[in-house]
Design a protein around this motif. Structure first.
Motif, PDB file in Angstrom:
ATOM      1  N   ARG A  76     101.959 -37.318 118.118  1.00  8.06           N
ATOM      2  CA  ARG A  76     101.673 -36.552 118.912  1.00  8.06           C
ATOM      3  C   ARG A  76     102.608 -36.751 120.388  1.00  8.06           C
ATOM      4  N   TYR A  77     102.480 -37.022 121.318  1.00 11.84           N
ATOM      5  CA  TYR A  77     102.911 -36.813 122.795  1.00 11.84           C
ATOM      6  C   TYR A  77     102.688 -35.746 123.644  1.00 11.84           C
ATOM      7  N   PRO A  78     101.585 -36.180 124.927  1.00 14.90           N
ATOM      8  CA  PRO A  78     100.540 -35.517 125.325  1.00 14.90           C
ATOM      9  C   PRO A  78     101.967 -35.446 126.645  1.00 14.90           C
ATOM     10  N   MET A  79     101.394 -34.786 127.719  1.00 15.43           N
ATOM     11  CA  MET A  79     102.261 -35.376 128.813  1.00 15.43           C
ATOM     12  C   MET A  79     101.180 -36.447 129.811  1.00 15.43           C
ATOM     13  N   ALA A  80     102.087 -37.197 130.462  1.00 17.50           N
ATOM     14  CA  ALA A  80     101.890 -38.836 130.790  1.00 17.50           C
ATOM     15  C   ALA A  80     100.664 -38.119 131.585  1.00 17.50           C
ATOM     16  N   PRO A  81      99.371 -39.627 132.013  1.00 19.21           N
ATOM     17  CA  PRO A  81      98.091 -38.819 132.121  1.00 19.21           C
ATOM     18  C   PRO A  81      98.294 -38.683 133.798  1.00 19.21           C
ATOM     19  N   LEU A  82      99.432 -39.521 134.534  1.00 19.61           N
ATOM     20  CA  LEU A  82      99.993 -40.189 135.852  1.00 19.61           C
ATOM     21  C   LEU A  82     100.782 -38.342 136.652  1.00 19.61           C
ATOM     22  N   ILE A  83     101.176 -38.498 135.474  1.00 21.29           N
ATOM     23  CA  ILE A  83     102.262 -36.395 135.750  1.00 21.29           C
ATOM     24  C   ILE A  83     101.005 -35.682 135.722  1.00 21.29           C
ATOM     25  N   ARG A  84      99.686 -35.303 134.589  1.00 24.06           N
ATOM     26  CA  ARG A  84      99.159 -34.472 134.302  1.00 24.06           C
ATOM     27  C   ARG A  84      97.972 -34.234 136.570  1.00 24.06           C
ATOM     28  N   PHE A  85      97.263 -35.645 136.131  1.00 25.89           N
ATOM     29  CA  PHE A  85      96.334 -35.890 136.887  1.00 25.89           C
ATOM     30  C   PHE A  85      97.195 -35.460 138.273  1.00 25.89           C
ATOM     31  N   LEU A 119      94.698 -21.919 134.436  1.00 30.68           N
ATOM     32  CA  LEU A 119      96.582 -22.116 134.075  1.00 30.68           C
ATOM     33  C   LEU A 119      97.256 -23.131 134.039  1.00 30.68           C
ATOM     34  N   VAL A 120      97.095 -24.071 135.229  1.00 33.48           N
ATOM     35  CA  VAL A 120      97.517 -25.050 135.924  1.00 33.48           C
ATOM     36  C   VAL A 120      97.559 -26.313 133.961  1.00 33.48           C
ATOM     37  N   VAL A 121      95.908 -26.271 134.057  1.00 33.08           N
ATOM     38  CA  VAL A 121      95.644 -27.354 133.169  1.00 33.08           C
ATOM     39  C   VAL A 121      96.477 -26.785 131.984  1.00 33.08           C
ATOM     40  N   ALA A 122      96.790 -25.255 131.479  1.00 35.57           N
ATOM     41  CA  ALA A 122      97.377 -25.258 129.731  1.00 35.57           C
ATOM     42  C   ALA A 122      98.752 -25.969 130.184  1.00 35.57           C
ATOM     43  N   LEU A 123      99.061 -25.165 131.530  1.00 36.81           N
ATOM     44  CA  LEU A 123     100.822 -25.555 131.331  1.00 36.81           C
ATOM     45  C   LEU A 123     100.659 -27.179 131.415  1.00 36.81           C
ATOM     46  N   VAL A 124      99.690 -28.731 132.040  1.00 33.09           N
ATOM     47  CA  VAL A 124     100.169 -29.888 131.969  1.00 33.09           C
ATOM     48  C   VAL A 124      99.719 -30.310 129.936  1.00 33.09           C
ATOM     49  N   SER A 125      99.030 -29.140 129.626  1.00 35.75           N
ATOM     50  CA  SER A 125      99.208 -29.425 128.049  1.00 35.75           C
ATOM     51  C   SER A 125     100.164 -29.503 127.369  1.00 35.75           C
ATOM     52  N   GLU A 126     100.872 -29.314 127.540  1.00 31.12           N
ATOM     53  CA  GLU A 126     102.046 -29.323 126.570  1.00 31.12           C
ATOM     54  C   GLU A 126     102.059 -30.639 125.742  1.00 31.12           C
ATOM     55  N   GLU A 127     102.443 -30.582 124.669  1.00 24.35           N
ATOM     56  CA  GLU A 127     102.756 -32.003 124.363  1.00 24.35           C
ATOM     57  C   GLU A 127     103.884 -31.829 123.137  1.00 24.35           C
ATOM     58  N   VAL A 128     104.514 -32.893 122.729  1.00 23.14           N
ATOM     59  CA  VAL A 128     105.832 -33.231 121.355  1.00 23.14           C
ATOM     60  C   VAL A 128     104.777 -33.599 120.478  1.00 23.14           C
ATOM     61  N   GLU A 129     105.437 -32.543 119.228  1.00 27.02           N
ATOM     62  CA  GLU A 129     104.402 -33.723 117.924  1.00 27.02           C
ATOM     63  C   GLU A 129     105.859 -34.017 117.041  1.00 27.02           C
ATOM     64  N   LEU A 130     106.323 -35.448 116.444  1.00 25.79           N
ATOM     65  CA  LEU A 130     107.222 -35.566 116.169  1.00 25.79           C
ATOM     66  C   LEU A 130     106.279 -35.700 114.149  1.00 25.79           C
ATOM     67  N   SER A 131     107.384 -35.563 113.287  1.00 24.70           N
ATOM     68  CA  SER A 131     107.149 -35.609 111.936  1.00 24.70           C
ATOM     69  C   SER A 131     108.330 -35.811 110.872  1.00 24.70           C
ATOM     70  N   GLU A 132     107.838 -36.199 109.898  1.00 22.73           N
ATOM     71  CA  GLU A 132     108.662 -37.054 108.916  1.00 22.73           C
ATOM     72  C   GLU A 132     110.164 -35.270 109.400  1.00 22.73           C
ATOM     73  N   ALA A 133     109.921 -33.978 108.892  1.00 20.49           N
ATOM     74  CA  ALA A 133     110.674 -32.685 109.380  1.00 20.49           C
ATOM     75  C   ALA A 133     111.605 -32.512 110.220  1.00 20.49           C
ATOM     76  N   ARG A 150     108.452 -36.149 130.303  1.00 20.44           N
ATOM     77  CA  ARG A 150     107.438 -35.932 130.554  1.00 20.44           C
ATOM     78  C   ARG A 150     106.448 -36.819 130.545  1.00 20.44           C
ATOM     79  N   VAL A 151     106.496 -37.332 128.661  1.00 23.12           N
ATOM     80  CA  VAL A 151     105.402 -37.314 128.264  1.00 23.12           C
ATOM     81  C   VAL A 151     105.187 -38.924 127.825  1.00 23.12           C
ATOM     82  N   GLN A 152     103.937 -38.606 127.395  1.00 25.74           N
ATOM     83  CA  GLN A 152     103.337 -39.680 127.575  1.00 25.74           C
ATOM     84  C   GLN A 152     104.076 -40.903 126.250  1.00 25.74           C
ATOM     85  N   ALA A 153     103.956 -42.584 126.372  1.00 26.64           N
ATOM     86  CA  ALA A 153     104.760 -43.896 125.435  1.00 26.64           C
ATOM     87  C   ALA A 153     106.338 -43.251 125.191  1.00 26.64           C
TER      88      ALA A 153
END
Length: 190
Positions: free
Chosen positions: A12-21, A56-70, A125-128
């Motif tokens: 899982r790759y959440p939004m980068a903390p600097l961008i969220r803050f 609402l803002v916290v929800a919007l910046v909570s977007e994340e990317v999930e990478l799996s085998e599929a 804009r994801v972390q890592a």
């Protein structure tokens, strides 16, 4: 050790903390003074709307990317997914290409193209971010070495600093008003 949270089957790759803050503090810096400055009849409404807007803002910046085998999935966590309902997911075999598109600010965004002709905005804009791109490249065979973030980190660092300064000034201003060290003439409030 990876900054992104991971398990055996997915990362899982959440939004980068600097961008969220930066985005959360920008909201607070712009909205916190409003209830104080509003006419008396509107103040309760604004005090009630302030935490709802923050949620609402916290929800919007909570977007994340999930990478799996599929494949990959872009979306929000369960606590806010019901509200935002944005997002997309693709299996690795569906991805055929990345298409760069210039932005009006001089940056580049990339669209993930599928065999069906659909296009989805690649999260930049994801972390890592480097790790995310490496995994994406390994799974798809698409070269990602030329892909960078939408904007350089210094832009978010500058904006975060400005937002922090605004919040500090607003806190000092509120303290001066509440403690009686500064009084706003009633004529100035309209």
């Amino acid at each position: 050790m990876s900054q992104a949270s991971s398990s055996k089957s997915s990362s899982r790759y959440p939004m980068a903390p600097l961008i969220r803050f930066t985005l959360i503090s920008l909201y607070l810096a712009l909205v916190l003074p409003l209830p104080w400055l509003a006419p008396q009849p509107l103040q309760p409404w604004l005090w009630g709307a302030l935490p709802l807007g923050l949620l609402l803002v916290v929800a919007l910046v909570s977007e994340e990317v999930e990478l799996s085998e599929a494949g990959l999935r872009v979306g929000h966590p369960a606590w806010c997914a019901w509200l935002l309902r944005r997002g997309w997911q693709l299996e690795w075999h569906q991805i055929t290409d990345l298409t760069p598109v210039a932005t009006s600010q001089g940056g580049r965004v990339f669209y993930v193209r599928t065999e069906a002709g659909s296009a989805y905005l690649l999260p930049q804009r994801v972390q890592a971010f480097g790790e995310f791109l490496s995994h994406f490249s390994q799974q798809t065979g698409i070269e990602t070495r030329s892909i960078g973030r939408i904007s350089p980190p210094w832009t978010y660092q500058l904006l975060a600093g400005l937002c922090s300064a605004m919040l500090l000034f607003e806190a000092l201003f509120a303290w001066a008003l509440v403690s009686g060290r500064w009084v706003i003439p009633s004529a100035a409030l309209g």
